[in-house]
Every structure is written in structure tokens, then in C-alpha cells.
Design a protein around this motif. Sequence first.
Motif, short mmCIF file in Angstrom:
data_model
loop_
_atom_site.label_atom_id
_atom_site.label_comp_id
_atom_site.label_asym_id
_atom_site.label_seq_id
_atom_site.Cartn_x
_atom_site.Cartn_y
_atom_site.Cartn_z
N GLU A 43 -12.36 31.48 -47.65
CA GLU A 43 -11.73 32.22 -46.59
C GLU A 43 -11.44 30.94 -45.46
O GLU A 43 -10.77 31.33 -44.88
N ALA A 44 -12.10 29.73 -45.56
CA ALA A 44 -11.62 28.93 -44.69
C ALA A 44 -11.64 27.59 -45.26
O ALA A 44 -12.56 27.02 -46.36
N ALA A 45 -10.80 26.63 -44.80
CA ALA A 45 -10.80 25.25 -45.70
C ALA A 45 -10.56 24.23 -44.61
O ALA A 45 -9.70 24.30 -43.76
N TYR A 46 -11.30 23.15 -44.63
CA TYR A 46 -11.34 22.00 -43.86
C TYR A 46 -10.81 21.04 -44.65
O TYR A 46 -11.40 20.37 -45.64
N VAL A 47 -9.63 20.34 -43.95
CA VAL A 47 -8.99 19.27 -44.73
C VAL A 47 -9.14 18.01 -43.99
O VAL A 47 -8.49 17.99 -42.82
#
Length: 330
Positions: free
Chosen positions: A98-102
Motif C-alpha cells: 500500500e505504500a512504497a518508499y523510493v
Amino acid sequence: MERYDLYVNNVMEAGRLPAGACKPKGISLAIGFFDGVHLGHQEVIRQAVALAKQQGLVPAVMTFDPHPRVVLGHGSQYTTVLTPVEDKLALFAGLGVEAAYVIHFDRPFSEVTAEQFVRSLIAPIGVRTAVVGFDFKFGHRGEGNAESLQSFGDGNIQVHVVSPVFADGGKVSSTRIREKLAAGEPRDASQLIGRPYVIQGIVVHGDARGRLLGFPTANVMPEQPYVIPQNGVYAIEIDVLPKPGTTETATRYQGVLNVGVRPTFEAPGGQLKLEAHLFDYSGDLYGREIALVFHSFIRPERKFESIDQLVAQISQDAERSRELLTEQLR
């Protein structure tokens, strides 16, 4: 799926995070570069998603761009990727993330210590559970590991380590997938990835020679620096993707693809091209985005002594592609 692009200068130094990046509910975080999002990576992500459900957390992934080895000068081969960031994000979402940190990986970020990484970034976004692979390293010179990740979390982060996944007689890894593609073995690569290998690109104008030969082709320019399989002819499927801003859906065709420099027409050292012939298609594809879905290697690229020989071989290649796809997709 929410996406957060994080940079060392505004996260590690100033201690600021984008609005919404911190999850009060808490996060179950899978951490890794995840090139290929192969079977091993999928297991890491699935465990993070499962733990999130069990513990009432947000299932999330943290990945990096570009590859750390490129920035540090330790791996020129990693200037190409199996899965560009946008492809990764779509695959993550399909796994329930549900959340992606790039994380933008650059020289300043490479100097961040393992302790700084945990205390200034991992803890502030609300990580309660972290899931990593068996060979996970992080921080300056790879000084951090699963144990130090948990230690620097001061008892607030539970770390789970996923054992290696084995398939096709060995450990699944991005390196093995690259080797399979370099050897012209997309079927073997797909056994490690868990799906066919895909390259997306834009159809650009070529010299229209294929149309004159009776086999019109789409000259595909990859949008990202994908790993390109060994030169040769492949049985493929082709997804013609929707035009941006429309309600279209993707349409899938079968076809045959030549990867190479067209030695029958071009001098040695020519530009590498990806030319796809779509079966049973008529229309204009120029400017359209398409996805090349690799299935089987048919033959190496070679020079023909005459146009008639080439046309005869293309006809055989197309028939062989139809046979292989019928066999493999039934």
C-alpha cells in the motif's frame, strides 16, 4: 498505492519527511533493491504483507534507485535493470503493498551509517516490523545487517529474515536471471522470476523494410535501460497498451521478435534494434506503448545471402513461434 520519493538531503540531514510518509498506524516494511521482483523478492514482500495483516500495520516496501553498485562504481552491468522503478511499483501493488518508499541512492546517501539509516529514516516513518532477505546489508560499506537493524530500532522494530528461495536447480537471484537472458533462455529466466520477462517501449519509425518484405514490424524503443536478452529471434506476446487518458484496455497479440543488428542489411557494429511482428494485426502503432512478453528463443540472429532466404526464414520463424506459443500457453 502511495509513493514517497526520499532524498538524503531532506531526510537524513534536515530530518524532514514528505507529508503522509510517516504512518501513525505503523508499517510492516520489506526492504531491498528488488531488481526483477523475482520469486525470492516476492517471498520477502508477501511476508511483509502477511505480517501487516496480522498486526494491523500498513504493508510497505522500501527500494532504491539507481542500483547502489552503479553509484559506488562496483558494477557497470547494473546500469541496466530487469525492472525499472515504475515496473517495480506496479508489481509491488499487485502483491498487496500500500505504500512504497523510493530512496534516491547517491554518494551522500552511501555515506549514511547503519545507525543513522535506522534512527533517522526507518524509525520516523513508523516501521514496526521489517522483513529482509537472507543476504541483506545496509549502511556505509554495508556495515549493517538484520541484527543491527533490530538493535538500532531500540526494541521497537521486529526484524524477520527470509531464507533463500530455490528454483530450477539453484538459488533464485537477479544475477542468475541476467545470465539466463544473456544466454537466450527466457523460459528458464521466467522460472526464476515467476512470470515471463517483459520489456516495455514506444513504437518508433524505422526504415519500413519489414513491410516491404511482407512482414511489417514494430520498431520498439525501450523506455528504460532494460536488460536486453541475447541477440536472436524469440516467440513473444505483445501487449498494445492503452493510450494515456483513455478508457482503453490493453490488447494482447502473439508474434515474433528479432533482437539484434540486422546483419543482412547493416554493417557490423550496427545499432541494436527490437523489431516485433504482430500476428493478425493491422493498424498504426507509431507512438504507441507496447510490452514485449518473452517466451522462447527460436534461433540466433544471422546474415542471409539473399532477401528471398531471409523472407523464407522469417516465415519459418513465425510458424515456429505460433507452435511454441500454442504449446506453452495452452
